[in-house]
Scaffold this motif. Structure first.
Motif, PDB file in Angstrom:
ATOM      1  N   PHE A 141       0.832  -1.201   0.000  1.00 22.51           N
ATOM      2  CA  PHE A 141       0.000   0.000   0.000  1.00 22.51           C
ATOM      3  C   PHE A 141       0.865   1.250   0.000  1.00 22.51           C
ATOM      4  O   PHE A 141       2.015   1.234   0.414  1.00 22.51           O
ATOM      5  CB  PHE A 141      -0.996   0.009   1.168  1.00 22.51           C
ATOM      6  N   VAL A 142       0.289   2.311  -0.537  1.00 20.78           N
ATOM      7  CA  VAL A 142       0.929   3.618  -0.530  1.00 20.78           C
ATOM      8  C   VAL A 142      -0.031   4.587   0.139  1.00 20.78           C
ATOM      9  O   VAL A 142      -1.239   4.549  -0.114  1.00 20.78           O
ATOM     10  CB  VAL A 142       1.273   4.084  -1.959  1.00 20.78           C
ATOM     11  N   ALA A 143       0.511   5.438   1.016  1.00 18.75           N
ATOM     12  CA  ALA A 143      -0.312   6.409   1.750  1.00 18.75           C
ATOM     13  C   ALA A 143       0.213   7.814   1.517  1.00 18.75           C
ATOM     14  O   ALA A 143       1.430   8.034   1.464  1.00 18.75           O
ATOM     15  CB  ALA A 143      -0.295   6.089   3.245  1.00 18.75           C
ATOM     16  N   ILE A 144      -0.703   8.753   1.366  1.00 22.14           N
ATOM     17  CA  ILE A 144      -0.365  10.160   1.204  1.00 22.14           C
ATOM     18  C   ILE A 144      -0.939  10.908   2.406  1.00 22.14           C
ATOM     19  O   ILE A 144      -2.116  10.736   2.752  1.00 22.14           O
ATOM     20  CB  ILE A 144      -0.914  10.692  -0.144  1.00 22.14           C
ATOM     21  N   PHE A 145      -0.097  11.680   3.093  1.00 23.01           N
ATOM     22  CA  PHE A 145      -0.487  12.388   4.313  1.00 23.01           C
ATOM     23  C   PHE A 145      -0.561  13.891   4.066  1.00 23.01           C
ATOM     24  O   PHE A 145       0.157  14.424   3.217  1.00 23.01           O
ATOM     25  CB  PHE A 145       0.522  12.128   5.441  1.00 23.01           C
ATOM     26  N   GLU A 146      -1.380  14.576   4.873  1.00 20.14           N
ATOM     27  CA  GLU A 146      -1.589  16.015   4.685  1.00 20.14           C
ATOM     28  C   GLU A 146      -0.334  16.850   4.939  1.00 20.14           C
ATOM     29  O   GLU A 146      -0.263  18.016   4.528  1.00 20.14           O
ATOM     30  CB  GLU A 146      -2.720  16.518   5.577  1.00 20.14           C
ATOM     31  N   ASP A 147       0.669  16.280   5.613  1.00 19.12           N
ATOM     32  CA  ASP A 147       1.915  17.022   5.839  1.00 19.12           C
ATOM     33  C   ASP A 147       2.912  16.812   4.695  1.00 19.12           C
ATOM     34  O   ASP A 147       4.104  17.068   4.848  1.00 19.12           O
ATOM     35  CB  ASP A 147       2.539  16.629   7.183  1.00 19.12           C
ATOM     36  N   SER A 148       2.394  16.329   3.552  1.00 17.70           N
ATOM     37  CA  SER A 148       3.200  16.122   2.334  1.00 17.70           C
ATOM     38  C   SER A 148       4.176  14.956   2.440  1.00 17.70           C
ATOM     39  O   SER A 148       5.201  14.931   1.751  1.00 17.70           O
ATOM     40  CB  SER A 148       3.956  17.403   1.941  1.00 17.70           C
ATOM     41  N   THR A 149       3.874  13.995   3.304  1.00 13.22           N
ATOM     42  CA  THR A 149       4.672  12.770   3.384  1.00 13.22           C
ATOM     43  C   THR A 149       4.006  11.694   2.526  1.00 13.22           C
ATOM     44  O   THR A 149       2.790  11.554   2.526  1.00 13.22           O
ATOM     45  CB  THR A 149       4.777  12.271   4.830  1.00 13.22           C
ATOM     46  N   LEU A 150       4.828  10.955   1.792  1.00  8.07           N
ATOM     47  CA  LEU A 150       4.355   9.825   1.001  1.00  8.07           C
ATOM     48  C   LEU A 150       5.030   8.578   1.548  1.00  8.07           C
ATOM     49  O   LEU A 150       6.249   8.567   1.720  1.00  8.07           O
ATOM     50  CB  LEU A 150       4.709  10.032  -0.470  1.00  8.07           C
ATOM     51  N   CYS A 151       4.243   7.542   1.844  1.00 10.01           N
ATOM     52  CA  CYS A 151       4.798   6.325   2.440  1.00 10.01           C
ATOM     53  C   CYS A 151       4.320   5.094   1.676  1.00 10.01           C
ATOM     54  O   CYS A 151       3.258   5.114   1.053  1.00 10.01           O
ATOM     55  CB  CYS A 151       4.354   6.182   3.897  1.00 10.01           C
TER      56      CYS A 151
END
Length: 220
Positions: A141-151
């Motif tokens: 899985f790939v996650a995008i966070f509101e603090d501009s982090t991509l994991c």
């Protein structure tokens, strides 16, 4: 990138972009070109984004079951390949904590788990580790966070990082980014990648740093 993956077969398409902390999600049933024509995927603005083509497993072929999936109040979204075998147990736990689900998929629990753990101390790394350790089954899985982090994280499903001088791609197939770079890192099982700006860090599910050697992919 999504059009390069069309060989896999799929029933729905979606994209999420992050623009100045605001998350925009557009998704629907159909082929990439059809969904783009009706929803304007190529017009979505943002500094980073994630996309997905889904082949229905849990839940029918309806717009709400298409990826990306978002959380309740936090601006984060995920895309997922694989099967979360304990999704029902996790969903019931999250429902008791007040989470609201918008789809019938097993994948959506990942978004809500990330939201739950991120809310504890605003630590993306801890949220990723805690979430991955709760999941049973196979997943990338790939996650995008509101603090501009991509994991991204993987277990028994492929996940690959494309490396450019000024940024990164994460994909389940090198075809997703091969038009832009042929340098790639193939993640191992239980690897987590965290991308913040031009900084990349690789850890395992226990939080230990790992090293993966970049390789050059043959264009042909």
């Amino acid at each position: 990138g999504l059009q390069k993956m069309e060989y896999r077969g799929y029933d729905s398409v979606g994209v999420a972009t992050l623009n100045s902390g605001k998350l925009l999600i557009r998704k629907g049933i159909g082929k990439v070109e059809e969904v783009n024509r009706s929803l304007g995927l190529t017009e979505m603005v943002g500094q980073l984004g994630i996309g997905h083509t889904r082949w229905a497993t849990h839940g029918g072929i309806i717009d709400s079951n298409a990826h990306p999936h978002s959380a309740c109040t936090t601006n984060l979204a995920i895309v997922h390949n694989g099967i979360i075998e304990n999704h029902q147990e996790l969903k019931e736990e999250l429902l008791k904590k007040g989470h609201t689900f918008k789809s019938e998929t097993d994948s959506e629990v990942i978004a809500h788990l990330l939201e739950h753990y991120w809310a504890l101390n605003n630590d993306v790394k801890e949220a990723m580790m805690n979430t991955c350790n709760r999941l049973k089954g196979s997943f990338a899985f790939v996650a995008i966070f509101e603090d501009s982090t991509l994991c991204g994280a993987r277990y028994d499903e492929p996940l690959i990082i494309g490396i450019q001088p000024d940024g990164y791609f994460i994909s389940s197939d090198v075809l997703g980014f091969l038009d832009y770079t042929d340098r790639a890192i193939f993640l191992d099982n239980r690897d987590i990648v965290i991308l913040e700006g031009n900084n990349i860090s690789l850890i395992n599910f226990d939080g230990e740093k790992v090293n993966r050697t970049p390789t050059q992919v043959a264009w042909e």
